[in-house]
Design a protein around this motif. Structure first.
Motif, PDB file in Angstrom:
ATOM      1  N   ARG A   4     -34.546  -1.714   5.165  1.00  0.00           N
ATOM      2  CA  ARG A   4     -33.109  -1.978   5.259  1.00  0.00           C
ATOM      3  C   ARG A   4     -32.773  -3.364   4.734  1.00  0.00           C
ATOM      4  O   ARG A   4     -31.748  -3.571   4.102  1.00  0.00           O
ATOM      5  CB  ARG A   4     -32.648  -1.867   6.719  1.00  0.00           C
ATOM      6  CG  ARG A   4     -32.171  -0.504   7.159  1.00  0.00           C
ATOM      7  CD  ARG A   4     -33.163   0.536   6.942  1.00  0.00           C
ATOM      8  NE  ARG A   4     -32.759   1.838   7.477  1.00  0.00           N
ATOM      9  CZ  ARG A   4     -33.615   2.817   7.603  1.00  0.00           C
ATOM     10  NH1 ARG A   4     -34.875   2.659   7.272  1.00  0.00           N
ATOM     11  NH2 ARG A   4     -33.228   3.985   8.042  1.00  0.00           N
ATOM     12  N   TRP A   7     -32.566  -3.077   1.096  1.00  0.00           N
ATOM     13  CA  TRP A   7     -31.298  -2.439   0.706  1.00  0.00           C
ATOM     14  C   TRP A   7     -30.167  -3.460   0.680  1.00  0.00           C
ATOM     15  O   TRP A   7     -29.396  -3.514  -0.278  1.00  0.00           O
ATOM     16  CB  TRP A   7     -30.932  -1.327   1.676  1.00  0.00           C
ATOM     17  CG  TRP A   7     -31.808  -0.112   1.658  1.00  0.00           C
ATOM     18  CD1 TRP A   7     -32.792   0.183   0.758  1.00  0.00           C
ATOM     19  CD2 TRP A   7     -31.776   0.961   2.591  1.00  0.00           C
ATOM     20  NE1 TRP A   7     -33.377   1.385   1.086  1.00  0.00           N
ATOM     21  CE2 TRP A   7     -32.775   1.881   2.207  1.00  0.00           C
ATOM     22  CE3 TRP A   7     -31.019   1.228   3.714  1.00  0.00           C
ATOM     23  CZ2 TRP A   7     -33.020   3.050   2.904  1.00  0.00           C
ATOM     24  CZ3 TRP A   7     -31.258   2.398   4.400  1.00  0.00           C
ATOM     25  CH2 TRP A   7     -32.249   3.303   3.999  1.00  0.00           C
ATOM     26  N   LEU A   8     -30.061  -4.250   1.756  1.00  0.00           N
ATOM     27  CA  LEU A   8     -28.966  -5.223   1.810  1.00  0.00           C
ATOM     28  C   LEU A   8     -29.155  -6.332   0.786  1.00  0.00           C
ATOM     29  O   LEU A   8     -28.187  -6.810   0.202  1.00  0.00           O
ATOM     30  CB  LEU A   8     -28.847  -5.826   3.211  1.00  0.00           C
ATOM     31  CG  LEU A   8     -28.279  -4.914   4.281  1.00  0.00           C
ATOM     32  CD1 LEU A   8     -28.142  -5.670   5.592  1.00  0.00           C
ATOM     33  CD2 LEU A   8     -26.939  -4.337   3.876  1.00  0.00           C
ATOM     34  N   ASP A  11     -28.037  -5.014  -2.368  1.00  0.00           N
ATOM     35  CA  ASP A  11     -26.587  -4.847  -2.338  1.00  0.00           C
ATOM     36  C   ASP A  11     -25.870  -6.142  -2.728  1.00  0.00           C
ATOM     37  O   ASP A  11     -24.786  -6.109  -3.306  1.00  0.00           O
ATOM     38  CB  ASP A  11     -26.148  -4.402  -0.949  1.00  0.00           C
ATOM     39  CG  ASP A  11     -24.962  -3.462  -0.979  1.00  0.00           C
ATOM     40  OD1 ASP A  11     -24.789  -2.761  -1.990  1.00  0.00           O
ATOM     41  OD2 ASP A  11     -24.216  -3.430   0.012  1.00  0.00           O
ATOM     42  N   ARG A  17     -20.559  -2.606  -3.827  1.00  0.00           N
ATOM     43  CA  ARG A  17     -21.429  -2.647  -2.656  1.00  0.00           C
ATOM     44  C   ARG A  17     -21.587  -1.258  -2.044  1.00  0.00           C
ATOM     45  O   ARG A  17     -20.625  -0.515  -1.930  1.00  0.00           O
ATOM     46  CB  ARG A  17     -20.872  -3.618  -1.620  1.00  0.00           C
ATOM     47  CG  ARG A  17     -20.798  -5.047  -2.120  1.00  0.00           C
ATOM     48  CD  ARG A  17     -20.243  -5.962  -1.070  1.00  0.00           C
ATOM     49  NE  ARG A  17     -21.087  -6.015   0.102  1.00  0.00           N
ATOM     50  CZ  ARG A  17     -22.090  -6.889   0.261  1.00  0.00           C
ATOM     51  NH1 ARG A  17     -22.328  -7.772  -0.670  1.00  0.00           N
ATOM     52  NH2 ARG A  17     -22.809  -6.872   1.351  1.00  0.00           N
ATOM     53  N   LYS A  18     -22.805  -0.953  -1.631  1.00  0.00           N
ATOM     54  CA  LYS A  18     -23.078   0.312  -0.967  1.00  0.00           C
ATOM     55  C   LYS A  18     -22.866   0.182   0.546  1.00  0.00           C
ATOM     56  O   LYS A  18     -22.492   1.129   1.216  1.00  0.00           O
ATOM     57  CB  LYS A  18     -24.517   0.731  -1.257  1.00  0.00           C
ATOM     58  CG  LYS A  18     -24.881   2.103  -0.799  1.00  0.00           C
ATOM     59  CD  LYS A  18     -26.254   2.484  -1.307  1.00  0.00           C
ATOM     60  CE  LYS A  18     -26.584   3.914  -0.932  1.00  0.00           C
ATOM     61  NZ  LYS A  18     -27.875   4.319  -1.489  1.00  0.00           N
ATOM     62  N   TRP A  19     -23.093  -1.015   1.082  1.00  0.00           N
ATOM     63  CA  TRP A  19     -22.996  -1.281   2.509  1.00  0.00           C
ATOM     64  C   TRP A  19     -21.860  -2.273   2.740  1.00  0.00           C
ATOM     65  O   TRP A  19     -22.079  -3.437   3.041  1.00  0.00           O
ATOM     66  CB  TRP A  19     -24.325  -1.827   3.040  1.00  0.00           C
ATOM     67  CG  TRP A  19     -25.486  -0.970   2.662  1.00  0.00           C
ATOM     68  CD1 TRP A  19     -26.370  -1.199   1.658  1.00  0.00           C
ATOM     69  CD2 TRP A  19     -25.882   0.275   3.249  1.00  0.00           C
ATOM     70  NE1 TRP A  19     -27.284  -0.192   1.586  1.00  0.00           N
ATOM     71  CE2 TRP A  19     -27.013   0.733   2.552  1.00  0.00           C
ATOM     72  CE3 TRP A  19     -25.376   1.038   4.301  1.00  0.00           C
ATOM     73  CZ2 TRP A  19     -27.651   1.924   2.871  1.00  0.00           C
ATOM     74  CZ3 TRP A  19     -26.029   2.227   4.609  1.00  0.00           C
ATOM     75  CH2 TRP A  19     -27.142   2.655   3.909  1.00  0.00           C
ATOM     76  N   ASP A  20     -20.628  -1.802   2.625  1.00  0.00           N
ATOM     77  CA  ASP A  20     -19.442  -2.657   2.717  1.00  0.00           C
ATOM     78  C   ASP A  20     -19.314  -3.403   4.045  1.00  0.00           C
ATOM     79  O   ASP A  20     -18.776  -4.500   4.103  1.00  0.00           O
ATOM     80  CB  ASP A  20     -18.171  -1.833   2.499  1.00  0.00           C
ATOM     81  CG  ASP A  20     -18.043  -1.348   1.064  1.00  0.00           C
ATOM     82  OD1 ASP A  20     -18.541  -2.043   0.166  1.00  0.00           O
ATOM     83  OD2 ASP A  20     -17.444  -0.276   0.874  1.00  0.00           O
ATOM     84  N   ASP A  21     -19.814  -2.807   5.112  1.00  0.00           N
ATOM     85  CA  ASP A  21     -19.647  -3.408   6.434  1.00  0.00           C
ATOM     86  C   ASP A  21     -20.777  -4.362   6.823  1.00  0.00           C
ATOM     87  O   ASP A  21     -20.828  -4.868   7.930  1.00  0.00           O
ATOM     88  CB  ASP A  21     -19.512  -2.314   7.499  1.00  0.00           C
ATOM     89  CG  ASP A  21     -20.739  -1.418   7.571  1.00  0.00           C
ATOM     90  OD1 ASP A  21     -21.445  -1.278   6.552  1.00  0.00           O
ATOM     91  OD2 ASP A  21     -20.994  -0.856   8.649  1.00  0.00           O
ATOM     92  N   LYS A  22     -21.707  -4.630   5.899  1.00  0.00           N
ATOM     93  CA  LYS A  22     -22.835  -5.522   6.160  1.00  0.00           C
ATOM     94  C   LYS A  22     -22.730  -6.761   5.279  1.00  0.00           C
ATOM     95  O   LYS A  22     -22.194  -6.724   4.182  1.00  0.00           O
ATOM     96  CB  LYS A  22     -24.174  -4.816   5.886  1.00  0.00           C
ATOM     97  CG  LYS A  22     -24.372  -3.532   6.667  1.00  0.00           C
ATOM     98  CD  LYS A  22     -24.467  -3.802   8.149  1.00  0.00           C
ATOM     99  CE  LYS A  22     -24.699  -2.517   8.917  1.00  0.00           C
ATOM    100  NZ  LYS A  22     -23.931  -2.429  10.119  1.00  0.00           N
ATOM    101  N   ASP A  26     -26.297  -9.884   8.527  1.00  0.00           N
ATOM    102  CA  ASP A  26     -27.062  -8.667   8.801  1.00  0.00           C
ATOM    103  C   ASP A  26     -28.409  -8.705   8.090  1.00  0.00           C
ATOM    104  O   ASP A  26     -29.424  -8.294   8.659  1.00  0.00           O
ATOM    105  CB  ASP A  26     -26.272  -7.429   8.368  1.00  0.00           C
ATOM    106  CG  ASP A  26     -25.010  -7.237   9.186  1.00  0.00           C
ATOM    107  OD1 ASP A  26     -25.136  -7.011  10.401  1.00  0.00           O
ATOM    108  OD2 ASP A  26     -23.919  -7.338   8.609  1.00  0.00           O
TER     109      ASP A  26
END
Length: 54
Positions: A4, A7-8, A11, A17-22, A26
């Motif tokens: 993870r 991934w971030l 990103d 961005r694939k993880w807009d809320d991170k 994070d």
């Protein structure tokens, strides 16, 4: 957790961005979790090797 974190980290390099809320907070938390997991695994293995049931 390490996956993870990757991934971030990836990103952060993309325009979309694939993880807009991170965010970077994070990412740091996931890295901390990964380090903690590795540390605990090493410690647990040390005690398993030292305290073999006979």
């Amino acid at each position: 957790m390490a996956e993870r974190a990757v991934w971030l980290g990836n990103d952060e390099t993309h325009y979309v961005r694939k993880w807009d809320d991170k965010d970077l907070k994070d990412l740091k938390n996931l890295i901390d979790l990964t380090v903690y997991f590795i540390s605990m695994t090493i410690k647990a293995n040390k005690y398993k090797a030292e305290m073999i049931k006979s």
